[in-house]
Design a protein around this motif. Structure first.
Motif, PDB file in Angstrom:
ATOM      1  N   ALA A  38       0.828  -1.201   0.000  1.00 19.16           N
ATOM      2  CA  ALA A  38       0.000   0.000   0.000  1.00 19.16           C
ATOM      3  C   ALA A  38       0.862   1.252   0.000  1.00 19.16           C
ATOM      4  CB  ALA A  38      -0.918  -0.027   1.206  1.00 19.16           C
ATOM      5  N   SER A  98       8.417   6.351  11.067  1.00 20.91           N
ATOM      6  CA  SER A  98       7.360   5.544  10.442  1.00 20.91           C
ATOM      7  C   SER A  98       6.261   5.123  11.420  1.00 20.91           C
ATOM      8  CB  SER A  98       7.898   4.282   9.746  1.00 20.91           C
ATOM      9  OG  SER A  98       8.198   3.261  10.679  1.00 20.91           O
ATOM     10  N   ALA A  99       5.117   4.799  10.847  1.00 20.17           N
ATOM     11  CA  ALA A  99       4.019   4.237  11.639  1.00 20.17           C
ATOM     12  C   ALA A  99       4.378   2.829  12.098  1.00 20.17           C
ATOM     13  CB  ALA A  99       2.734   4.215  10.813  1.00 20.17           C
ATOM     14  N   LEU A 126       1.449  -5.922  10.596  1.00 18.56           N
ATOM     15  CA  LEU A 126       2.214  -5.105  11.547  1.00 18.56           C
ATOM     16  C   LEU A 126       1.540  -5.018  12.909  1.00 18.56           C
ATOM     17  CD1 LEU A 126       3.398  -2.274   9.167  1.00 18.56           C
ATOM     18  CD2 LEU A 126       4.891  -3.789  10.506  1.00 18.56           C
ATOM     19  N   ASN A 172      -7.260  -2.117   7.631  1.00 18.87           N
ATOM     20  CA  ASN A 172      -6.581  -2.752   6.499  1.00 18.87           C
ATOM     21  C   ASN A 172      -6.521  -4.237   6.824  1.00 18.87           C
ATOM     22  OD1 ASN A 172      -4.832  -3.662   4.533  1.00 18.87           O
ATOM     23  ND2 ASN A 172      -3.010  -2.746   5.432  1.00 18.87           N
ATOM     24  N   SER A 230       2.375   7.699   5.124  1.00 18.01           N
ATOM     25  CA  SER A 230       2.710   6.887   3.945  1.00 18.01           C
ATOM     26  C   SER A 230       1.496   6.666   3.048  1.00 18.01           C
ATOM     27  CB  SER A 230       3.269   5.538   4.395  1.00 18.01           C
ATOM     28  OG  SER A 230       2.377   4.905   5.290  1.00 18.01           O
ATOM     29  N   LYS A 231       0.313   6.665   3.617  1.00 18.19           N
ATOM     30  CA  LYS A 231      -0.894   6.337   2.843  1.00 18.19           C
ATOM     31  C   LYS A 231      -1.549   7.604   2.293  1.00 18.19           C
ATOM     32  CE  LYS A 231       0.156   2.437   4.584  1.00 18.19           C
ATOM     33  NZ  LYS A 231       1.295   1.839   3.893  1.00 18.19           N
TER      34      LYS A 231
HETATM   35  C1  PLP Z   1      -2.215  -1.018   9.230  1.00 18.24           C
HETATM   36  C2  PLP Z   1      -0.867  -0.513   8.891  1.00 18.24           C
HETATM   37  N1  PLP Z   1      -0.049  -0.081   9.865  1.00 18.24           N
HETATM   38  C3  PLP Z   1       1.172   0.388   9.595  1.00 18.24           C
HETATM   39  C4  PLP Z   1       1.648   0.435   8.301  1.00 18.24           C
HETATM   40  C5  PLP Z   1       3.017   0.937   8.062  1.00 18.24           C
HETATM   41  O1  PLP Z   1       3.011   2.264   7.636  1.00 18.24           O
HETATM   42  P1  PLP Z   1       4.387   3.044   7.428  1.00 18.24           P
HETATM   43  O2  PLP Z   1       4.978   2.552   6.178  1.00 18.24           O
HETATM   44  O3  PLP Z   1       3.942   4.466   7.359  1.00 18.24           O
HETATM   45  O4  PLP Z   1       5.251   2.741   8.581  1.00 18.24           O
HETATM   46  C6  PLP Z   1       0.850  -0.020   7.251  1.00 18.24           C
HETATM   47  C7  PLP Z   1       1.344  -0.017   5.865  1.00 18.24           C
HETATM   48  O5  PLP Z   1       0.776  -0.642   4.976  1.00 18.24           O
HETATM   49  C8  PLP Z   1      -0.447  -0.492   7.554  1.00 18.24           C
HETATM   50  O6  PLP Z   1      -1.276  -0.912   6.590  1.00 18.24           O
END
Ligand code: PLP
Length: 392
Positions: A38, A98-99, A126, A172, A230-231
């Motif tokens: 994604a 990052s998330a 994750l 997701n 990121s999304k």
């Molecule tokens: C539910 C969820 N959490 C965290 C992430 C990670 O995001 P990031 O790439 O911003 O760390 C994603 C990425 O697809 C995700 O779908």
């Protein structure tokens, strides 16, 4: 509001083939279209690249403040207040790399080995992986017959030993969104039972059909919220996200315990500058992006529903991914995904435990954040190849 010069120019696919990793263009054969991880193909907003250029024009890339630049922390707080019904004080916001990193750090901060944690099933890997890495034992919250995670389902998953609940909101891969009332109910239930609450809200900027999201940060005085860009702003490679702690003191304790005070953790200043520009100046870019994601969703659903053995009962309310039920083909999801790549030259993500948990069986996930042309080509290829893909 709409400034066409700042929105959605065509992607540079040669650049994507060099730069887009994590199952995407740089990792597939040249004739394969990756509808996989994604990460949008669409170029980021001009305000973001301008902000980066302006920042690096003064060639001093020094350490920033441990918990993040004040402007970034304020921008995240304002964004949550403006868009997610959460009056967040900037002192609660910690900038993270990052998330993904944010959710792992929060899990490590709150959990001890053997703690029982409830996670949704299916859910992005994750969420479960962060709890597993913290040594937790997982219990699973299953969706109901309508594909929704309800309080009844949560009650069935929780035991007297449950220490935490880790949710993905919006979800997701199902694309579901809880109403403000449901968020309040879930938060209230967790509070009554003394269960810590972690809410991964990295998808909260990708709401379709004009939906609104109520963040757990605005409802539960005890919730830990994870956020990222990121999304909704296509900044995956900048690795920029945030933790929103329950209060300023908890934020300080988190930062000290997880190494922010020792430069072990922390987010790149240039990424925070880019993210601040995105949050402060890219509303029009995102509005365009969301209209595009909505149209892509509708096209993909219309096409995929014509295929034998494919069911998509509900259109996602959020995210730019589509979770298609392929169980009626009688072919396992990993086999079907491999056959789609072989015969249609399109890669999708199989609903295997590695990516989404056991509850994803019988599904494949497609990411739709590409151009209309690329999506149409991918769908046409899948349609043409379907007899070969599903041949017994
Ligand atoms: C539910 C969820 N959490 C965290 C992430 C990670 O995001 P990031 O790439 O911003 O760390 C994603 C990425 O697809 C995700 O779908």
């Amino acid at each position: 509001m709409h400034d066409p010069s700042h929105t959605n120019p065509e992607p540079d696919f040669a650049a994507l083939r060099e730069r887009a990793f994590n199952l995407r263009w740089a990792t597939v054969a040249p004739d394969v279209i990756p509808l996989t991880a994604a990460c949008p193909d669409l170029p980021v907003a001009r305000a973001v690249t301008d902000a980066i250029a302006h920042y690096i024009a003064k060639p001093h890339l020094c350490y920033g403040p441990a918990c993040g630049l004040p402007a970034f922390r304020e921008a995240v707080a304002q964004h949550f207040a403006r868009e997610k019904s959460a009056a967040v004080d900037a002192a609660r916001v910690i900038a993270t790399n990052s998330a993904a990193s944010a959710i792992a750090l929060v899990a490590r901060h709150l959990l001890r080995a053997g703690d029982e944690v409830v996670v949704q099933d299916p859910v992005d890997f994750l969420v479960a992986e962060s709890a597993r890495r913290a040594g937790a034992t997982l219990r699973f919250w299953k969706p109901d017959a309508n594909g929704r995670f309800t309080l009844d389902g949560l009650r069935a998953a929780v035991t007297p030993n449950t220490r935490a609940l880790s949710v993905c909101h919006p979800h997701n891969p199902l694309g579901t969104l809880w109403s403000a009332e449901e968020v309040a109910e879930i938060a209230g239930f967790a509070r009554e039972r003394g269960i810590a609450l972690i809410s991964d809200e990295v998808w909260s900027d990708v709401l379709l059909d004009g939906a609104r999201l109520a963040s757990f940060a605005g409802v539960s005085p005890a919730a830990w919220v994870v956020y990222g860009l990121s999304k909704g702003y296509a900044l995956a490679g900048l690795r920029i996200g945030a933790v929103i702690a329950p209060d300023a003191r908890a934020a300080e304790e988190f930062a000290a315990a997880q190494g922010f005070d020792h430069t072990i953790e922390g987010a790149a200043t240039v990424s925070q500058i880019a993210a601040t520009a995105a949050l402060d100046h890219c509303g029009a870019w995102r509005a365009n992006f969301l209209a595009h994601c909505t149209a892509q969703r509708d096209r993909a659903i219309a096409h995929l529903r014509t295929l034998d053995g494919v069911r998509i009962e509900r259109a996602p309310q959020a995210t730019f991914v589509l979770f298609a039920d392929i169980s009626r083909t009688g072919i396992a999801e990993d086999v079907l995904a491999a056959r789609i790549e072989q015969h249609a030259r399109v890669r999708v993500v199989p609903g295997s435990p590695r990516w989404f948990g056991a509850g994803a069986a019988g599904h494949v996930r497609l990411s739709l954040a590409t151009t209309r042309g690329v999506l149409d080509e991918a769908l046409a290829r899948i349609e043409r190849a379907w007899p070969a893909v599903t041949a017994r």
